[in-house]
Design a protein around this motif. Structure first.
Motif, PDB file in Angstrom:
ATOM      1  N   UNK A  62     -25.233  -1.728  19.058  1.00 32.00           N
ATOM      2  CA  UNK A  62     -24.100  -2.126  19.906  1.00 32.00           C
ATOM      3  C   UNK A  62     -22.829  -1.961  19.072  1.00 32.00           C
ATOM      4  N   UNK A  63     -21.954  -1.086  19.514  1.00 32.15           N
ATOM      5  CA  UNK A  63     -20.704  -0.806  18.797  1.00 32.15           C
ATOM      6  C   UNK A  63     -19.560  -1.223  19.701  1.00 32.15           C
ATOM      7  N   UNK A  64     -18.702  -2.102  19.172  1.00 36.19           N
ATOM      8  CA  UNK A  64     -17.579  -2.609  19.966  1.00 36.19           C
ATOM      9  C   UNK A  64     -16.270  -2.325  19.244  1.00 36.19           C
ATOM     10  N   UNK A  65     -15.199  -2.258  20.021  1.00 37.80           N
ATOM     11  CA  UNK A  65     -13.886  -2.123  19.407  1.00 37.80           C
ATOM     12  C   UNK A  65     -13.565  -3.441  18.726  1.00 37.80           C
ATOM     13  N   UNK A  66     -13.199  -3.365  17.457  1.00 34.66           N
ATOM     14  CA  UNK A  66     -12.900  -4.570  16.685  1.00 34.66           C
ATOM     15  C   UNK A  66     -11.619  -5.207  17.178  1.00 34.66           C
ATOM     16  N   UNK A  67     -11.575  -6.521  17.114  1.00 33.90           N
ATOM     17  CA  UNK A  67     -10.354  -7.235  17.467  1.00 33.90           C
ATOM     18  C   UNK A  67      -9.263  -6.841  16.484  1.00 33.90           C
ATOM     19  N   UNK A  68      -8.062  -6.675  16.993  1.00 31.93           N
ATOM     20  CA  UNK A  68      -6.938  -6.310  16.145  1.00 31.93           C
ATOM     21  C   UNK A  68      -6.505  -7.532  15.353  1.00 31.93           C
ATOM     22  N   UNK A  69      -6.408  -7.380  14.035  1.00 30.82           N
ATOM     23  CA  UNK A  69      -5.966  -8.469  13.163  1.00 30.82           C
ATOM     24  C   UNK A  69      -4.547  -8.177  12.718  1.00 30.82           C
ATOM     25  N   UNK A  70      -3.614  -8.964  13.207  1.00 32.33           N
ATOM     26  CA  UNK A  70      -2.219  -8.748  12.847  1.00 32.33           C
ATOM     27  C   UNK A  70      -1.540 -10.077  12.554  1.00 32.33           C
ATOM     28  N   UNK A  71      -0.543 -10.022  11.690  1.00 26.75           N
ATOM     29  CA  UNK A  71       0.232 -11.211  11.375  1.00 26.75           C
ATOM     30  C   UNK A  71       1.381 -11.377  12.352  1.00 26.75           C
ATOM     31  N   UNK A  72       1.841 -10.292  12.931  1.00 26.10           N
ATOM     32  CA  UNK A  72       2.942 -10.298  13.878  1.00 26.10           C
ATOM     33  C   UNK A  72       2.838  -9.052  14.719  1.00 26.10           C
ATOM     34  N   UNK A  73       3.796  -8.812  15.590  1.00 25.38           N
ATOM     35  CA  UNK A  73       3.718  -7.618  16.429  1.00 25.38           C
ATOM     36  C   UNK A  73       3.760  -6.336  15.593  1.00 25.38           C
ATOM     37  N   UNK A  74       2.808  -5.461  15.835  1.00 22.24           N
ATOM     38  CA  UNK A  74       2.768  -4.173  15.158  1.00 22.24           C
ATOM     39  C   UNK A  74       2.395  -3.094  16.155  1.00 22.24           C
TER      40      UNK A  74
END
Length: 161
Positions: free
Chosen positions: A126-138
């Protein structure tokens, strides 16, 4: 079944070099042949026979959606993000994929290019799109910090001015 050392080390030495030296190993041989060759070689770490991990690993891959099932994965999410968002070695911009890999699907580990690369047989995973890890808007395409709070995370095109 013969192992890589029973085969005189031919695949163990040359085949793994072909895999790690190629940008797109799947274009050199099809998956069934790669699967057979890795099975014959047994699990390796940096080209040497080794014990396969005993627990599942969470791994990442940076690629376009059509290449998410390819076999090069990394234990370093930052590396996957570079491949996804920075066009490493001319690759198109993509996304970060995540999967939990059972030990039986781990074929080898190589850090010769400092990419913490695992070769993974992705069949059935099962391959899923990883959650985006950001500190602020990018911007999700170029990963630069955005001036605006409006960030379209699903876009694969740069939204930066």
């Amino acid at each position: 079944m013969k192992t890589g050392t029973d085969l005189g080390g031919h695949f163990l030495g040359a085949g793994l070099d072909v895999w790690s030296g190629a940008e797109y190993p799947h274009q050199n041989l099809d998956e069934s042949l790669w699967r057979m060759l890795f099975e014959a070689a047994g699990y390796t770490v940096d080209g040497k026979a080794a014990e396969r991990p005993t627990e599942p690993l969470t791994l990442w891959r940076g690629s376009v959606p059509g290449r998410r099932r390819d076999w090069s994965w990394t234990s370093d999410r930052t590396i996957a993000e570079e491949f996804a968002f920075k066009g490493v070695r001319g690759r198109p911009i993509g996304v970060v994929w995540e999967t939990k890999v059972p030990p039986r699907s781990l074929l080898s580990f190589d850090n010769g290019r400092e990419e913490s690369e695992y070769v993974v047989d992705t069949h059935g995973l099962r391959i899923v799109q990883a959650a985006v890890q950001v500190a602020g808007p990018v911007c999700c395409a170029c990963r630069r910090e955005a001036d605006s709070a409006t960030v379209l995370l699903a876009h694969l095109t740069c939204i930066c001015p």
